[in-house]
Enzyme design. Structure first.
Site, PDB file in Angstrom:
ATOM      1  N   LYS A  73      46.941  38.952  29.440  1.00 59.72           N
ATOM      2  CA  LYS A  73      47.487  38.191  30.577  1.00 59.72           C
ATOM      3  C   LYS A  73      48.284  36.949  30.179  1.00 59.72           C
ATOM      4  CE  LYS A  73      44.141  39.714  34.017  1.00 59.72           C
ATOM      5  NZ  LYS A  73      43.268  39.355  35.132  1.00 59.72           N
ATOM      6  N   ASP A  98      45.855  37.342  41.002  1.00 58.96           N
ATOM      7  CA  ASP A  98      44.388  37.271  40.945  1.00 58.96           C
ATOM      8  C   ASP A  98      43.811  36.189  41.873  1.00 58.96           C
ATOM      9  OD1 ASP A  98      43.935  39.340  39.111  1.00 58.96           O
ATOM     10  OD2 ASP A  98      44.232  38.012  37.393  1.00 58.96           O
TER      11      ASP A  98
END
Ligand code: ATR
Length: 271
Positions: A66, A103
């Site tokens: 990420k 997220d």
């Protein structure tokens, strides 16, 4: 031409994203497919080149890529830039790759599906790792002021400093009775063998307690909160909503999250 999407990570076999996105494509009659791709750290650069050359319309990025993916992208959404992490990549019309992070917003949507929009709520975020960071920025953007509690207080303070408001403290100093919403993101409390991150004996019955973990569906921390009479929120809603926001970035269509949450919860054994 059929569109194709992917998720890259290491490990990747456990990912529920392919099943979820493929179910949405089928439900919405979209001619597309979504595949899991096992990409190790040393192959990350080559994998991004391959995804470009082979014409993927977009992909998700999971652990451990990420943060490391950022230098390989052409453009970053401001929230992803602030978070320093990307979980969704969109191929723009001109072929450039743009990174987003869904997220934190996915968590916020799943929380507000249960609590409603309550920016005045007293919220404590447990943990100051990557997951907590994403949630903190998304919630601050939506008007919430947070307390961040972490084993290492300096990490919590660093996020508070970036946000420009809120309070940092040690996990051991959290008084559970002082909060309307408690969000658990630490890796403590995942296993029943470890101590829970905070003492929940004084938790109020009216409180909402969320965990970002979805397997197990009810973590030991959520179980303890439930025993105190609080409303618990498992991590399935965050997972589904982060995926739905990514789906919307790719296709400009918002898929149905409620029935997807119910079906994944059922697969994982119900509440
Ligand atoms: P993620 O990206 O999943 O959030 P991370 O960046 O490794 O993972 O962060 C893990 C979080 O769990 C951190 O807040 C960490 O606390 P520290 O910053 O003090 O390391 C927390 N954590 C991990 N093990 C813990 C434990 N045994 N007790 C309390 N907190 C713990």
């Amino acid at each position: 031409m059929k569109k194709w999407f992917a998720v890259i990570g290491d490990p990747i076999a456990h990912s529920k994203s392919p099943e979820m996105h493929n179910a949405w494509f089928a439900e919405l009659g979209i001619d597309a497919t979504y595949i899991p791709l096992h990409v190790t750290e040393e192959n990350l650069a080559a994998a991004i080149t391959s995804l470009r050359v082979l014409g993927s319309s977009g992909f998700n990025v999971t652990i451990p890529h990420k943060e490391k993916i950022i230098p390989y992208l052409d453009e970053l959404d401001p929230l992803a830039k602030k978070m320093g992490a990307v979980n969704t990549v969109v191929r723009l019309a001109d072929g450039r790759l743009k990174g987003y992070n869904t997220d934190g917003l996915g968590f916020l949507r799943s929380l507000e599906m249960v609590t409603g929009h309550k920016p005045e709520a007293k919220v404590v975020l447990l943990g100051a790792g990557g997951a907590a960071r994403g949630i903190a920025f998304a919630m601050a953007q939506a008007g919430y002021t947070l307390t961040i509690a972490n084993r290492t207080v300096a990490r919590a303070q660093a996020i508070i400093d970036e946000l420009g408001h809120g309070e940092a403290m040690a996990l051991s100093d959290v008084d559970a009775s002082a909060y309307d919403i408690i969000i658990q993101t630490t890796s403590a409390g995942l296993s029943a063998d470890f101590a829970l991150p905070i003492d929940v004996s004084r938790l109020r019955k009216e409180a909402f307690v969320a965990d970002i973990v979805y397997n197990p569906l009810v973590t030991p921390f959520l179980r303890a909160a439930q025993k105190q009479g609080a409303t618990i929120i498992n991590g399935v809603g965050m997972f589904v909503n982060q995926g739905a926001i990514a789906f919307n970035h790719w296709l400009d269509v918002m898929p149905d999250t409620k029935s997807m949450i119910a079906s994944i919860e059922e697969q994982l054994g119900g509440n």
